[in-house]
Design a protein around this motif. Sequence first.
Motif, mmCIF file in Angstrom:
data_model
loop_
_atom_site.group_PDB
_atom_site.id
_atom_site.type_symbol
_atom_site.label_atom_id
_atom_site.label_comp_id
_atom_site.label_asym_id
_atom_site.label_seq_id
_atom_site.Cartn_x
_atom_site.Cartn_y
_atom_site.Cartn_z
ATOM 1 N N GLY A 168 0.810 -1.204 0.000
ATOM 2 C CA GLY A 168 0.000 0.000 0.000
ATOM 3 C C GLY A 168 0.840 1.250 0.000
ATOM 4 N N SER A 169 0.194 2.374 0.271
ATOM 5 C CA SER A 169 0.851 3.684 0.276
ATOM 6 C C SER A 169 1.306 4.046 1.683
ATOM 7 N N TYR A 170 2.507 4.606 1.759
ATOM 8 C CA TYR A 170 3.106 5.022 3.020
ATOM 9 C C TYR A 170 3.848 6.340 2.816
ATOM 10 N N ALA A 171 4.170 7.001 3.927
ATOM 11 C CA ALA A 171 5.043 8.180 3.918
ATOM 12 C C ALA A 171 5.906 8.101 5.163
ATOM 13 N N THR B 252 10.234 -2.887 -1.244
ATOM 14 C CA THR B 252 10.508 -1.574 -1.793
ATOM 15 C C THR B 252 11.736 -1.002 -1.120
ATOM 16 N N ASN C 127 10.432 10.485 -0.526
ATOM 17 C CA ASN C 127 10.391 11.198 -1.816
ATOM 18 C C ASN C 127 11.188 12.491 -1.766
ATOM 19 N N ARG D 12 4.307 10.452 -0.262
ATOM 20 C CA ARG D 12 3.777 9.093 -0.441
ATOM 21 C C ARG D 12 4.600 8.258 -1.417
ATOM 22 N N PHE D 13 4.755 6.984 -1.072
ATOM 23 C CA PHE D 13 5.389 5.998 -1.939
ATOM 24 C C PHE D 13 4.665 4.672 -1.721
ATOM 25 N N ALA D 14 4.870 3.724 -2.609
ATOM 26 C CA ALA D 14 4.180 2.436 -2.518
ATOM 27 C C ALA D 14 5.126 1.353 -2.024
ATOM 28 N N GLY E 271 0.571 13.267 0.611
ATOM 29 C CA GLY E 271 0.616 12.984 -0.825
ATOM 30 C C GLY E 271 1.968 13.274 -1.443
#
Length: 165
Positions: A102-105, A158, A134, A150-152, A147
């Motif tokens: 999923g998406s995380y930060a 990853t 990022n 955010r990375f996947a 946003g």
Amino acid sequence: MTVFSPAARKFLPFAALLLALPGGASWPQARASGPRHVPGRGPSGNLTGQLTNLRGGRGACYLALFAGAEGFPRQTSQAVRTLRLPVSGAMASFRFENLPPGSYALAVYHDENSNGQLDKNSLGLPTERYGFSNNARSMMFFPPSFGAARFAVAEAGTAIGVKLR
């Protein structure tokens, strides 16, 4: 000649405080409360990464991994994982295991003097290095949005890098 008007000077410490991570409190070193993934129940992936541009080769880095915008980046109680890494050079590696895809930060700061908090100057601006996934940048006195950072994380895993500023 005054650079800031009296009204602006009153606002500066408050606005600078909005940027400061984590609000003067130390980040928890254990896994924080929030959504948790139970290994063996569904797919999971690992997140590995490197922190660069560390200063001085001392202290520790505090990392908070968020699975949603709620609380990002200051409220570490909303983070799905937190981590404390000892620093011994200009780079440090980290690993979070068994994350649901999923998406995380990620939010990070380097506690150079090991006092358990992000130090700030008299205006409230950080004097120790910090960064986001990022390499998302702060806008004026505000941290980046979830946003922007955010990375996947995929089932296969990853890898990311964060350059501290």
